[in-house]
Design an enzyme around this catalytic site. Sequence first.
Site, PDB file in Angstrom:
ATOM      1  N   ASN A  95       0.599  -1.109  -0.022  1.00 15.57           N
ATOM      2  CA  ASN A  95       0.009  -0.062   0.019  1.00 15.57           C
ATOM      3  C   ASN A  95       1.014   1.246  -0.024  1.00 15.57           C
ATOM      4  O   ASN A  95       1.905   1.380   0.553  1.00 15.57           O
ATOM      5  CB  ASN A  95      -0.895   0.072   1.266  1.00 15.57           C
ATOM      6  CG  ASN A  95      -2.013  -0.843   1.162  1.00 15.57           C
ATOM      7  OD1 ASN A  95      -2.176  -1.547   0.025  1.00 15.57           O
ATOM      8  ND2 ASN A  95      -3.227  -0.619   1.745  1.00 15.57           N
ATOM      9  N   HIS A  96       0.198   2.200  -0.634  1.00 14.72           N
ATOM     10  CA  HIS A  96       0.923   3.530  -0.608  1.00 14.72           C
ATOM     11  C   HIS A  96       0.096   4.329   0.696  1.00 14.72           C
ATOM     12  O   HIS A  96      -1.119   4.072   0.858  1.00 14.72           O
ATOM     13  CB  HIS A  96       0.674   4.440  -2.001  1.00 14.72           C
ATOM     14  CG  HIS A  96       1.716   3.978  -2.970  1.00 14.72           C
ATOM     15  ND1 HIS A  96       2.065   4.721  -3.855  1.00 14.72           N
ATOM     16  CD2 HIS A  96       2.015   2.336  -3.265  1.00 14.72           C
ATOM     17  CE1 HIS A  96       2.765   3.907  -4.688  1.00 14.72           C
ATOM     18  NE2 HIS A  96       2.901   2.467  -4.518  1.00 14.72           N
ATOM     19  N   PRO A  97       0.770   5.657   1.314  1.00 12.75           N
ATOM     20  CA  PRO A  97       0.028   6.206   1.895  1.00 12.75           C
ATOM     21  C   PRO A  97      -1.368   6.866   1.407  1.00 12.75           C
ATOM     22  O   PRO A  97      -1.295   7.408   0.561  1.00 12.75           O
ATOM     23  CB  PRO A  97       1.138   7.329   2.527  1.00 12.75           C
ATOM     24  CG  PRO A  97       1.998   7.367   1.366  1.00 12.75           C
ATOM     25  CD  PRO A  97       1.994   5.919   0.756  1.00 12.75           C
TER      26      PRO A  97
END
Length: 222
Positions: A95-97
């Site tokens: 995941n990305h932020p």
Amino acid sequence: MSDYPLPQRFPAPETRNPVILPDGTPHAPTVFLQAVIDHPNIAVGRYAYYSPHTPEPDPAAVLAPYLYPGAPERLVIGPFAQIAHGVVFITASANHPMGGITTYPFRIFDMPTAQKYRDENAAIGDTVIGPDVWLGFEARVMAGVTIGAGAIVAAGAVVSRDVPPYAIVAGNPARLLRMRFAPDQVARLLELAWWDWPVAAIRAALPALEAGDVAALAQFRP
């Protein structure tokens, strides 16, 4: 129940290549995962197998490409799981932020400052594959999902939500097609937990397991 003879051979769970072809050679791609995965963030139950089209030198990297040693999440694969070619677990560290304006992961280039990302990923949780789950060709399992015991995930499915025990799911996103057994039978199967039995008892119970006869299976409980 079937009158076919019981199998005379059942390899140990640490066997690397458990399938022996008719010509006597092992099927090189098919592996018991306990024999080939040594990753601190992956837990594998006995007899869980992976069967890609060609041998994979590093199955952990292929199955869970974003799960690095020391990541804040784990991949748990239950006993007797069956994993087909192309299955990928998209664990939380992929995941990305997502809590701000941008999803660009600036902090991965200075990892000591990336604890915020790790905290977000830890909140997503582990990905858990229950006992006796069949994951079909090129299925995708998203981060934090739990797939219950005895479930079947169809080829190409993208599983983004938890799957109940003994469900059959398909599609993108995966949707419930049907349950394999009635609710009372599912409860009884979970209580029997045949995957925890000694292998000798499982082999003896094979006719009941193959016939889908829950009542008969109960008679073999050690």
